[in-house]
Design a protein around this motif. Structure first.
Motif, PDB file in Angstrom:
ATOM      1  N   PHE A 278       0.835  -1.195   0.000  1.00  0.00           N
ATOM      2  CA  PHE A 278       0.000   0.000   0.000  1.00  0.00           C
ATOM      3  C   PHE A 278       0.874   1.251   0.000  1.00  0.00           C
ATOM      4  N   TYR A 279       0.368   2.313  -0.649  1.00  0.00           N
ATOM      5  CA  TYR A 279       1.085   3.581  -0.701  1.00  0.00           C
ATOM      6  C   TYR A 279       0.576   4.599   0.314  1.00  0.00           C
ATOM      7  N   GLY A 280      -0.362   4.208   1.172  1.00  0.00           N
ATOM      8  CA  GLY A 280      -0.724   5.083   2.285  1.00  0.00           C
ATOM      9  C   GLY A 280      -1.997   5.874   2.146  1.00  0.00           C
ATOM     10  N   HIS A 281      -2.728   5.709   1.021  1.00  0.00           N
ATOM     11  CA  HIS A 281      -3.937   6.506   0.825  1.00  0.00           C
ATOM     12  C   HIS A 281      -5.043   5.674   0.176  1.00  0.00           C
ATOM     13  N   GLY A 282      -6.273   6.139   0.348  1.00  0.00           N
ATOM     14  CA  GLY A 282      -7.432   5.526  -0.289  1.00  0.00           C
ATOM     15  C   GLY A 282      -8.623   6.449  -0.172  1.00  0.00           C
ATOM     16  N   VAL A 283      -9.693   6.122  -0.884  1.00  0.00           N
ATOM     17  CA  VAL A 283     -10.901   6.943  -0.840  1.00  0.00           C
ATOM     18  C   VAL A 283     -12.109   6.055  -1.091  1.00  0.00           C
ATOM     19  N   PHE A 284     -13.219   6.362  -0.403  1.00  0.00           N
ATOM     20  CA  PHE A 284     -14.474   5.648  -0.611  1.00  0.00           C
ATOM     21  C   PHE A 284     -15.224   6.224  -1.810  1.00  0.00           C
ATOM     22  N   SER A 285     -16.031   5.374  -2.437  1.00  0.00           N
ATOM     23  CA  SER A 285     -16.977   5.833  -3.451  1.00  0.00           C
ATOM     24  C   SER A 285     -18.036   6.695  -2.776  1.00  0.00           C
ATOM     25  N   SER A 286     -18.802   7.435  -3.569  1.00  0.00           N
ATOM     26  CA  SER A 286     -19.796   8.353  -3.005  1.00  0.00           C
ATOM     27  C   SER A 286     -20.906   7.626  -2.262  1.00  0.00           C
ATOM     28  N   ASP A 287     -21.167   6.341  -2.599  1.00  0.00           N
ATOM     29  CA  ASP A 287     -22.185   5.580  -1.869  1.00  0.00           C
ATOM     30  C   ASP A 287     -21.594   4.810  -0.685  1.00  0.00           C
ATOM     31  N   GLY A 288     -20.280   4.862  -0.506  1.00  0.00           N
ATOM     32  CA  GLY A 288     -19.637   4.231   0.635  1.00  0.00           C
ATOM     33  C   GLY A 288     -19.492   2.732   0.540  1.00  0.00           C
ATOM     34  N   LEU A 289     -19.811   2.140  -0.592  1.00  0.00           N
ATOM     35  CA  LEU A 289     -19.773   0.685  -0.723  1.00  0.00           C
ATOM     36  C   LEU A 289     -18.464   0.168  -1.311  1.00  0.00           C
ATOM     37  N   THR A 290     -17.659   1.066  -1.879  1.00  0.00           N
ATOM     38  CA  THR A 290     -16.409   0.665  -2.531  1.00  0.00           C
ATOM     39  C   THR A 290     -15.270   1.524  -2.016  1.00  0.00           C
ATOM     40  N   LEU A 291     -14.130   0.887  -1.809  1.00  0.00           N
ATOM     41  CA  LEU A 291     -12.920   1.594  -1.387  1.00  0.00           C
ATOM     42  C   LEU A 291     -11.866   1.441  -2.471  1.00  0.00           C
ATOM     43  N   TYR A 292     -11.265   2.574  -2.868  1.00  0.00           N
ATOM     44  CA  TYR A 292     -10.187   2.575  -3.856  1.00  0.00           C
ATOM     45  C   TYR A 292      -8.875   2.894  -3.126  1.00  0.00           C
ATOM     46  N   THR A 293      -7.854   2.079  -3.340  1.00  0.00           N
ATOM     47  CA  THR A 293      -6.592   2.253  -2.639  1.00  0.00           C
ATOM     48  C   THR A 293      -5.437   2.374  -3.634  1.00  0.00           C
ATOM     49  N   THR A 294      -4.414   3.139  -3.259  1.00  0.00           N
ATOM     50  CA  THR A 294      -3.196   3.177  -4.074  1.00  0.00           C
ATOM     51  C   THR A 294      -2.253   2.080  -3.605  1.00  0.00           C
ATOM     52  N   GLU A 295      -1.807   1.283  -4.562  1.00  0.00           N
ATOM     53  CA  GLU A 295      -0.940   0.146  -4.279  1.00  0.00           C
ATOM     54  C   GLU A 295       0.150   0.076  -5.349  1.00  0.00           C
ATOM     55  N   GLY A 296       1.120  -0.795  -5.130  1.00  0.00           N
ATOM     56  CA  GLY A 296       2.182  -0.968  -6.105  1.00  0.00           C
ATOM     57  C   GLY A 296       2.685  -2.387  -6.134  1.00  0.00           C
ATOM     58  N   GLU A 297       3.249  -2.780  -7.269  1.00  0.00           N
ATOM     59  CA  GLU A 297       3.911  -4.069  -7.371  1.00  0.00           C
ATOM     60  C   GLU A 297       5.289  -3.964  -6.727  1.00  0.00           C
ATOM     61  N   LYS A 298       5.633  -4.936  -5.904  1.00  0.00           N
ATOM     62  CA  LYS A 298       6.869  -4.847  -5.135  1.00  0.00           C
ATOM     63  C   LYS A 298       8.118  -4.774  -6.012  1.00  0.00           C
ATOM     64  N   ASP A 299       8.149  -5.524  -7.076  1.00  0.00           N
ATOM     65  CA  ASP A 299       9.374  -5.602  -7.883  1.00  0.00           C
ATOM     66  C   ASP A 299       9.570  -4.413  -8.816  1.00  0.00           C
ATOM     67  N   THR A 300       8.475  -3.742  -9.195  1.00  0.00           N
ATOM     68  CA  THR A 300       8.558  -2.698 -10.219  1.00  0.00           C
ATOM     69  C   THR A 300       8.014  -1.343  -9.778  1.00  0.00           C
ATOM     70  N   SER A 301       7.263  -1.284  -8.683  1.00  0.00           N
ATOM     71  CA  SER A 301       6.529  -0.088  -8.238  1.00  0.00           C
ATOM     72  C   SER A 301       5.439   0.317  -9.239  1.00  0.00           C
ATOM     73  N   GLU A 302       5.092  -0.580 -10.154  1.00  0.00           N
ATOM     74  CA  GLU A 302       3.997  -0.308 -11.088  1.00  0.00           C
ATOM     75  C   GLU A 302       2.730  -0.020 -10.307  1.00  0.00           C
ATOM     76  N   GLY A 303       2.070   1.083 -10.674  1.00  0.00           N
ATOM     77  CA  GLY A 303       0.920   1.534  -9.918  1.00  0.00           C
ATOM     78  C   GLY A 303      -0.299   0.651 -10.083  1.00  0.00           C
ATOM     79  N   VAL A 304      -1.042   0.497  -8.972  1.00  0.00           N
ATOM     80  CA  VAL A 304      -2.270  -0.285  -8.948  1.00  0.00           C
ATOM     81  C   VAL A 304      -3.296   0.482  -8.123  1.00  0.00           C
ATOM     82  N   ILE A 305      -4.521   0.536  -8.614  1.00  0.00           N
ATOM     83  CA  ILE A 305      -5.646   0.963  -7.787  1.00  0.00           C
ATOM     84  C   ILE A 305      -6.399  -0.291  -7.373  1.00  0.00           C
ATOM     85  N   GLY A 306      -6.347  -0.603  -6.090  1.00  0.00           N
ATOM     86  CA  GLY A 306      -7.103  -1.734  -5.581  1.00  0.00           C
ATOM     87  C   GLY A 306      -8.553  -1.340  -5.374  1.00  0.00           C
ATOM     88  N   VAL A 307      -9.466  -2.191  -5.807  1.00  0.00           N
ATOM     89  CA  VAL A 307     -10.902  -1.924  -5.687  1.00  0.00           C
ATOM     90  C   VAL A 307     -11.480  -2.944  -4.717  1.00  0.00           C
TER      91      VAL A 307
END
Length: 372
Positions: A119-148
């Motif tokens: 995890f990169y330390g941040h996230g945000v909920f959807s406007s209905d509060g049912l989904t969380l979006y998080t900033t993540e990365g691949e360990k070997d490359t730091s390629e960005g990922v949004i976890g849903v």
């Protein structure tokens, strides 16, 4: 995607979380019934003098109401739109996020990062509060990922990922109901050590929440300005605060503003004024026509006029950390500013200031509890 079976990493996190329950006296006290008459207004991660970590639910002056034990240092906190739940994220490169109740301070599920993610330390909920979006990365490359993640009761279940938008994402905010704005730092790290400073490609990226498609991506002229922290203006512009990865003597602009379809526009200050911030903006928040940005490394915060993009004032504040806008708890909207020394400041757009001394070593960010 099926819920992940508990693994050794998750067991270690759970053990660490429960093992850290024996906290310092003020943390124990701030979860007592004596504080139930206070209104939850602010949440931040924190540190204690004995080296433990937690998240603190506080009133509008920064005095604690509840504390939530964390297994390792936390960073940002995402709050559900109805003001009932919050998620504290581990500091990058982090291995956990902790779901808890804002009303009671009760810890719910702790979610471990997948074995090849962090995890990169941040996230945000959807406007209905049912989904969380998080900033993540691949360990070997730091390629960005949004976890849903879907919120199922008191569990966060990962259902999909978005990728292909850049390396090293940091803060993510909800631009509107179907769009995320992401500060993509561009830095590939081994642990916390950068390894690609000459080739880094930071960007402010807009991403569709439905498809994960990149809707827009803009960069800055200097590729060593790593875009990290974000804020949204009332007229739909995005502010981004940067960390400069260049030479120590360079006094480069650390804040920019963006309107969709246009280029990033830098805020103005003299080079020696930018150097006061020691190349790092921790938190930014917009109130009316002004933006306030903190720098714990520079032991100060600054205020800019967005109508002119000019610096108005730089104020000394030891370990200046979080800032968030409060539009609901007082007659006059104001910034709430925190520091790692425990000092908290309430400041209006006109410069009226009140301060308080708490016993909490606040971390870099504050989040506002919606009053619904």
């Amino acid at each position: 995607m099926q819920p992940m079976a508990i693994n050794n990493q998750r067991r270690k996190l759970l053990k660490g979380s429960f093992g850290a329950v024996a906290l310092s006296p003020w943390l124990t006290a701030c979860s007592s019934t004596a504080h139930e008459d206070k209104k939850a207004s602010l949440i931040s991660c924190s540190r204690t003098a004995n080296g433990r970590f937690g998240a603190v639910v506080a009133d509008s002056e920064g005095y604690p109401i509840h504390s939530i034990s964390l297994p390792e240092r936390g960073h940002g906190v995402a709050i559900s739109p109805n003001g009932e739940l919050a998620v504290a994220f581990a500091r990058r490169p982090g291995n956990y996020m902790q779901l808890f109740s804002i009303k009671t301070g009760q810890s719910y599920s702790i979610t471990a990062a997948m074995p090849n993610r962090y995890f990169y330390g941040h996230g945000v909920f959807s406007s209905d509060g049912l989904t969380l979006y998080t900033t993540e990365g691949e360990k070997d490359t730091s390629e960005g990922v949004i976890g849903v993640y879907q919120l199922q009761g008191t569990q966060l279940i990962k259902v999909k990922e978005f990728s292909g938008f850049g390396i090293g994402p940091h803060e993510v905010i909800r631009f509107d109901d179907t769009t995320l704005a992401i500060g993509v730092g561009g830095v590939h790290t081994k642990g916390r050590v950068p390894v690609n400073l000459e080739s880094m490609k930071p960007a402010l990226v807009y991403l569709s929440t439905e498809t994960g498609k990149v809707l827009e991506s803009v960069g800055l002229p200097d590729h060593k300005l790593s875009i990290r922290h974000l804020s949204l203006t009332g007229d739909g512009r995005v502010l981004c605060g940067q960390q400069y990865r260049g030479e120590p003597e360079d006094g480069v602009p650390l804040i920019a503003v963006h309107r969709r379809g246009e280029s990033l526009q830098l805020l103005n200050a003299e080079p020696e004024e930018w150097l006061r911030f020691h190349h790092y903006i921790a938190s930014i928040a917009v109130l009316g026509d002004h933006v306030l940005a903190t720098s714990p490394r520079g032991n100060c915060y600054g205020v800019w006029n967005l109508a002119t993009n000019k610096l108005v004032e730089v104020v000394s504040l030891a370990d200046a950390s979080g800032v968030v806008v409060n539009n609901s708890d007082s007659d006059q909207p104001q910034w709430h500013i925190s520091s790692g020394t425990g000092r908290t400041i309430n400041r209006t757009e006109h410069g009226d200031v009140t301060s308080h001394q708490t016993n909490i070593m606040w971390d870099n960010h504050w989040s506002k509890v919606p009053q619904v």
